[in-house]
Design a protein around this motif. Sequence first.
Motif, PDB file in Angstrom:
ATOM      1  N   GLY A 123      44.676  49.503  42.094  1.00  0.00           N
ATOM      2  CA  GLY A 123      43.277  49.117  42.244  1.00  0.00           C
ATOM      3  C   GLY A 123      42.640  48.787  40.909  1.00  0.00           C
ATOM      4  N   THR A 124      41.784  47.788  40.925  1.00  0.00           N
ATOM      5  CA  THR A 124      41.038  47.410  39.719  1.00  0.00           C
ATOM      6  C   THR A 124      39.582  47.174  40.102  1.00  0.00           C
ATOM      7  OG1 THR A 124      40.975  45.897  37.823  1.00  0.00           O
ATOM      8  CG2 THR A 124      41.575  44.936  39.940  1.00  0.00           C
ATOM      9  N   GLN A 125      38.685  47.726  39.309  1.00  0.00           N
ATOM     10  CA  GLN A 125      37.255  47.645  39.615  1.00  0.00           C
ATOM     11  C   GLN A 125      36.705  46.275  39.214  1.00  0.00           C
ATOM     12  OE1 GLN A 125      35.039  50.042  41.053  1.00  0.00           O
ATOM     13  NE2 GLN A 125      33.648  48.277  41.071  1.00  0.00           N
ATOM     14  N   VAL A 126      35.989  45.665  40.136  1.00  0.00           N
ATOM     15  CA  VAL A 126      35.240  44.438  39.857  1.00  0.00           C
ATOM     16  C   VAL A 126      33.767  44.742  40.120  1.00  0.00           C
ATOM     17  CG1 VAL A 126      34.767  42.083  40.605  1.00  0.00           C
ATOM     18  CG2 VAL A 126      37.134  42.871  40.373  1.00  0.00           C
ATOM     19  N   THR A 127      32.958  44.545  39.112  1.00  0.00           N
ATOM     20  CA  THR A 127      31.521  44.775  39.223  1.00  0.00           C
ATOM     21  C   THR A 127      30.798  43.484  38.873  1.00  0.00           C
ATOM     22  OG1 THR A 127      31.784  47.106  38.606  1.00  0.00           O
ATOM     23  CG2 THR A 127      29.576  46.145  38.430  1.00  0.00           C
ATOM     24  N   GLU A 141      48.076  45.802  38.465  1.00  0.00           N
ATOM     25  CA  GLU A 141      46.973  44.841  38.492  1.00  0.00           C
ATOM     26  C   GLU A 141      46.306  44.755  37.131  1.00  0.00           C
ATOM     27  OE1 GLU A 141      46.018  46.373  43.008  1.00  0.00           O
ATOM     28  OE2 GLU A 141      44.693  46.804  41.330  1.00  0.00           O
ATOM     29  N   SER A 142      45.684  43.626  36.892  1.00  0.00           N
ATOM     30  CA  SER A 142      44.899  43.440  35.674  1.00  0.00           C
ATOM     31  C   SER A 142      43.831  42.389  35.937  1.00  0.00           C
ATOM     32  CB  SER A 142      45.793  43.009  34.510  1.00  0.00           C
ATOM     33  OG  SER A 142      46.441  41.790  34.808  1.00  0.00           O
ATOM     34  N   GLY A 143      42.832  42.366  35.061  1.00  0.00           N
ATOM     35  CA  GLY A 143      41.832  41.310  35.119  1.00  0.00           C
ATOM     36  C   GLY A 143      40.504  41.700  35.701  1.00  0.00           C
ATOM     37  N   GLY A 144      40.337  42.931  36.147  1.00  0.00           N
ATOM     38  CA  GLY A 144      39.046  43.331  36.668  1.00  0.00           C
ATOM     39  C   GLY A 144      38.046  43.544  35.543  1.00  0.00           C
ATOM     40  N   GLY A 145      36.851  43.965  35.924  1.00  0.00           N
ATOM     41  CA  GLY A 145      35.826  44.210  34.920  1.00  0.00           C
ATOM     42  C   GLY A 145      34.471  43.782  35.407  1.00  0.00           C
ATOM     43  N   LEU A 146      33.619  43.469  34.438  1.00  0.00           N
ATOM     44  CA  LEU A 146      32.242  43.082  34.738  1.00  0.00           C
ATOM     45  C   LEU A 146      32.112  41.572  34.746  1.00  0.00           C
ATOM     46  CD1 LEU A 146      29.260  43.901  35.128  1.00  0.00           C
ATOM     47  CD2 LEU A 146      29.047  43.881  32.624  1.00  0.00           C
ATOM     48  N   GLY A 147      31.556  41.049  35.837  1.00  0.00           N
ATOM     49  CA  GLY A 147      31.293  39.622  35.933  1.00  0.00           C
ATOM     50  C   GLY A 147      29.830  39.392  36.254  1.00  0.00           C
ATOM     51  N   GLN A 148      29.320  38.270  35.835  1.00  0.00           N
ATOM     52  CA  GLN A 148      27.921  37.949  36.104  1.00  0.00           C
ATOM     53  C   GLN A 148      27.789  37.170  37.409  1.00  0.00           C
ATOM     54  OE1 GLN A 148      26.129  35.979  32.737  1.00  0.00           O
ATOM     55  NE2 GLN A 148      25.770  37.943  31.728  1.00  0.00           N
ATOM     56  N   PRO A 149      26.664  37.300  38.084  1.00  0.00           N
ATOM     57  CA  PRO A 149      26.444  36.471  39.273  1.00  0.00           C
ATOM     58  C   PRO A 149      26.599  34.999  38.936  1.00  0.00           C
ATOM     59  CG  PRO A 149      24.782  38.171  39.129  1.00  0.00           C
ATOM     60  CD  PRO A 149      25.553  38.229  37.836  1.00  0.00           C
ATOM     61  N   GLY A 150      27.389  34.315  39.758  1.00  0.00           N
ATOM     62  CA  GLY A 150      27.694  32.916  39.491  1.00  0.00           C
ATOM     63  C   GLY A 150      28.857  32.693  38.560  1.00  0.00           C
ATOM     64  N   GLY A 151      29.360  33.757  37.983  1.00  0.00           N
ATOM     65  CA  GLY A 151      30.460  33.653  37.041  1.00  0.00           C
ATOM     66  C   GLY A 151      31.822  33.750  37.705  1.00  0.00           C
ATOM     67  N   SER A 152      32.846  33.914  36.872  1.00  0.00           N
ATOM     68  CA  SER A 152      34.220  33.928  37.362  1.00  0.00           C
ATOM     69  C   SER A 152      35.007  35.087  36.768  1.00  0.00           C
ATOM     70  CB  SER A 152      34.926  32.611  36.986  1.00  0.00           C
ATOM     71  OG  SER A 152      34.289  31.507  37.573  1.00  0.00           O
ATOM     72  N   LEU A 153      35.982  35.538  37.530  1.00  0.00           N
ATOM     73  CA  LEU A 153      36.970  36.497  37.075  1.00  0.00           C
ATOM     74  C   LEU A 153      38.307  36.124  37.702  1.00  0.00           C
ATOM     75  CD1 LEU A 153      35.174  39.967  37.423  1.00  0.00           C
ATOM     76  CD2 LEU A 153      35.818  38.849  35.286  1.00  0.00           C
ATOM     77  N   ALA A 157      33.492  45.724  44.124  1.00  0.00           N
ATOM     78  CA  ALA A 157      34.408  46.582  44.887  1.00  0.00           C
ATOM     79  C   ALA A 157      35.618  46.912  44.020  1.00  0.00           C
ATOM     80  CB  ALA A 157      34.862  45.885  46.158  1.00  0.00           C
ATOM     81  N   VAL A 158      36.432  47.804  44.514  1.00  0.00           N
ATOM     82  CA  VAL A 158      37.753  47.997  43.933  1.00  0.00           C
ATOM     83  C   VAL A 158      38.710  47.065  44.674  1.00  0.00           C
ATOM     84  CG1 VAL A 158      39.640  49.610  43.502  1.00  0.00           C
ATOM     85  CG2 VAL A 158      37.274  50.403  43.363  1.00  0.00           C
ATOM     86  N   TYR A 159      39.436  46.266  43.908  1.00  0.00           N
ATOM     87  CA  TYR A 159      40.351  45.285  44.480  1.00  0.00           C
ATOM     88  C   TYR A 159      41.793  45.797  44.376  1.00  0.00           C
ATOM     89  CZ  TYR A 159      36.656  41.851  44.944  1.00  0.00           C
ATOM     90  OH  TYR A 159      35.519  41.185  45.337  1.00  0.00           O
ATOM     91  N   TYR A 160      42.513  45.696  45.481  1.00  0.00           N
ATOM     92  CA  TYR A 160      43.901  46.162  45.553  1.00  0.00           C
ATOM     93  C   TYR A 160      44.811  44.994  45.918  1.00  0.00           C
ATOM     94  CZ  TYR A 160      41.746  50.804  46.015  1.00  0.00           C
ATOM     95  OH  TYR A 160      41.015  51.941  45.815  1.00  0.00           O
ATOM     96  N   CYS A 161      45.926  44.893  45.232  1.00  0.00           N
ATOM     97  CA  CYS A 161      46.913  43.905  45.659  1.00  0.00           C
ATOM     98  C   CYS A 161      47.926  44.586  46.582  1.00  0.00           C
ATOM     99  CB  CYS A 161      47.618  43.255  44.485  1.00  0.00           C
ATOM    100  SG  CYS A 161      48.651  44.342  43.500  1.00  0.00           S
ATOM    101  N   ASN A 162      48.515  43.781  47.428  1.00  0.00           N
ATOM    102  CA  ASN A 162      49.481  44.257  48.416  1.00  0.00           C
ATOM    103  C   ASN A 162      50.619  43.257  48.505  1.00  0.00           C
ATOM    104  OD1 ASN A 162      50.236  43.682  51.536  1.00  0.00           O
ATOM    105  ND2 ASN A 162      50.143  45.877  51.136  1.00  0.00           N
ATOM    106  N   MET A 163      51.827  43.754  48.585  1.00  0.00           N
ATOM    107  CA  MET A 163      52.988  42.880  48.756  1.00  0.00           C
ATOM    108  C   MET A 163      53.946  43.481  49.774  1.00  0.00           C
ATOM    109  SD  MET A 163      53.976  41.582  44.929  1.00  0.00           S
ATOM    110  CE  MET A 163      52.755  41.019  43.762  1.00  0.00           C
ATOM    111  N   ARG A 164      54.516  42.615  50.577  1.00  0.00           N
ATOM    112  CA  ARG A 164      55.544  43.048  51.525  1.00  0.00           C
ATOM    113  C   ARG A 164      56.890  42.743  50.879  1.00  0.00           C
ATOM    114  NH1 ARG A 164      55.532  45.414  56.043  1.00  0.00           N
ATOM    115  NH2 ARG A 164      57.120  45.110  57.639  1.00  0.00           N
ATOM    116  N   VAL A 165      57.608  43.799  50.549  1.00  0.00           N
ATOM    117  CA  VAL A 165      58.782  43.681  49.693  1.00  0.00           C
ATOM    118  C   VAL A 165      60.027  44.186  50.408  1.00  0.00           C
ATOM    119  CG1 VAL A 165      59.821  44.362  47.493  1.00  0.00           C
ATOM    120  CG2 VAL A 165      57.352  43.995  47.637  1.00  0.00           C
ATOM    121  N   ARG A 166      61.123  43.485  50.157  1.00  0.00           N
ATOM    122  CA  ARG A 166      62.439  43.957  50.579  1.00  0.00           C
ATOM    123  C   ARG A 166      63.165  44.371  49.302  1.00  0.00           C
ATOM    124  NH1 ARG A 166      66.550  40.441  54.434  1.00  0.00           N
ATOM    125  NH2 ARG A 166      67.921  42.167  55.028  1.00  0.00           N
ATOM    126  N   PRO A 167      63.298  45.663  49.048  1.00  0.00           N
ATOM    127  CA  PRO A 167      63.841  46.114  47.764  1.00  0.00           C
ATOM    128  C   PRO A 167      65.306  45.718  47.530  1.00  0.00           C
ATOM    129  CG  PRO A 167      62.625  47.868  48.839  1.00  0.00           C
ATOM    130  CD  PRO A 167      62.801  46.762  49.854  1.00  0.00           C
TER     131      PRO A 167
END
Length: 121
Positions: free
Chosen positions: A114-118, A6-18, A91-101
């Motif tokens: 997990g990546t932290q979003v504040t 995962e990537s792209g988490g961090g600090l965001g402002q109210p009303g802002g975007s991530l 929160a801490v955001y987690y991605c999930n994938m259902r994979v057939r290896p």
Amino acid sequence: QVQLVESGGGLGQPGGSLRLSCAASGSIFRINAMGWYRQAPGKQRELVASITSDGNTNYADSVKGRFTISRDNTKNTVYLQMNSLKSEDTAVYYCNMRVRPRVFVGWDDYWGQGTQVTVSS
């Protein structure tokens, strides 16, 4: 083995975007559903959004109209565009994938680290 990064988490402002990204790598024959979950301190992990291989999406009521999930099957990647951020999105955001290896192996669920979003001013 399948790894989700995962990537792209961090600090965001109210009303802002991530924007969050999650890329799968390793032994991958096919990926079915992809999703994002989050876990706030003292709370259970909850589904934020999911997307099927056909592109059908599902959102938690708390994020409908603000978050958008999408996927790029050529890159084995799922995205979460988060707009109009609120403090309760922290929160801490987690991605999930259902994979057939591999073709003769069954499906299994894989998770990112997990990546932290504040969200705070």
